[in-house]
Design a protein around this motif. Structure first.
Motif, mmCIF file in Angstrom:
data_model
loop_
_atom_site.group_PDB
_atom_site.id
_atom_site.type_symbol
_atom_site.label_atom_id
_atom_site.label_comp_id
_atom_site.label_asym_id
_atom_site.label_seq_id
_atom_site.Cartn_x
_atom_site.Cartn_y
_atom_site.Cartn_z
ATOM 1 N N GLU A 52 0.804 -1.224 0.000
ATOM 2 C CA GLU A 52 0.000 0.000 0.000
ATOM 3 C C GLU A 52 0.835 1.271 0.000
ATOM 4 O OE1 GLU A 52 -3.739 0.922 2.666
ATOM 5 O OE2 GLU A 52 -1.904 1.625 3.685
ATOM 6 N N THR A 126 -7.289 6.112 0.290
ATOM 7 C CA THR A 126 -6.525 4.875 0.431
ATOM 8 C C THR A 126 -6.936 4.128 1.692
ATOM 9 O OG1 THR A 126 -4.616 5.748 -0.797
ATOM 10 C CG2 THR A 126 -4.188 3.931 0.727
ATOM 11 N N GLY A 134 -8.430 -3.062 -0.410
ATOM 12 C CA GLY A 134 -7.202 -2.287 -0.365
ATOM 13 C C GLY A 134 -6.783 -1.707 -1.707
#
Length: 215
Positions: A52, A126, A134
């Protein structure tokens, strides 16, 4: 991702196809614009990123590049990292107006209010995606089955059906400064498509498979 500024060090007659550097290795022409660009091309560009934080950083930097050269952004990357808390989305999501003013006064980055505000908003988007698979799962779900197979720079696309769809989905999730061209540049940078020219020693280096990947 094609940075016109880096092409000035390559003669026009050499700038369309792969160029052999002083180390004997053939590369896509923009990689030979500077040592910084060659190092980036050799070690980072086109290599898979799935975590991420790394994706948020790349997405943010590609957004800041809009209208500018990639070499400008790359030369300021450490400044961007310092200014945006290492691109930790949890920290950036907490930025307030005082942080926006701080960033607008930071000469080490691109002082564009819209892009700064978008980065903060994108950090919040996000975090929101964590409840829905995700950011990584969303981005990589748009990986095409086939990749471009350019032999010259003129054959390298700047957008695709997949990048248009990815940009549309990101915008629907609250992201900004993520148009189809920016989305395609992100896809190139993280190996979702391979736009190393055929003949470049880096072609296929990502290990990401495509149904039409030569070799």
């Amino acid at each position: 991702m094609v940075d016109s500024d880096t092409l000035v060090c390559v003669t026009s007659e050499m700038a369309t196809g792969p160029v052999t550097g002083d180390d004997g290795l053939a590369r896509t022409p923009w990689a030979l614009g500077s040592e910084m660009m060659r190092r980036y091309y050799d070690t980072e560009w086109g290599m898979p990123i799935r975590e991420e934080r790394g994706l948020f950083e790349r997405l943010s930097l590609e957004g800041f590049q809009s209208g500018l050269s990639w070499s400008t952004i790359l030369s300021k990357r450490e400044n961007f990292r310092a200014a945006f808390a290492g691109f930790d989305p949890e920290l950036v999501a907490e930025f307030a107006e005082a942080d926006v003013q701080r960033l607008l006064g930071d000469a080490g980055i691109i002082r564009h209010r819209g892009k700064i505000s978008a980065t903060i908003g994108n950090a919040r988007a996000t975090l929101a995606l964590r409840d829905h698979g995700g950011l990584s799962a969303l981005i990589w779900s748009f990986k095409p089955e086939q990749t471009p197979v350019p032999t010259t720079m003129d054959e390298v696309p700047t957008r695709s059906a997949e990048s248009e769809a990815l940009a549309k989905r990101l915008k629907a999730e609250g992201f900004r400064f993520v148009g189809p061209t920016t989305a395609f540049a992100l896809m190139e940078a993280i190996g979702m498509v391979d736009t190393h020219l055929l003949g470049s020693y880096r072609r296929g280096a990502s290990g990401v498979s495509f149904s039409n990947q030569p070799g």
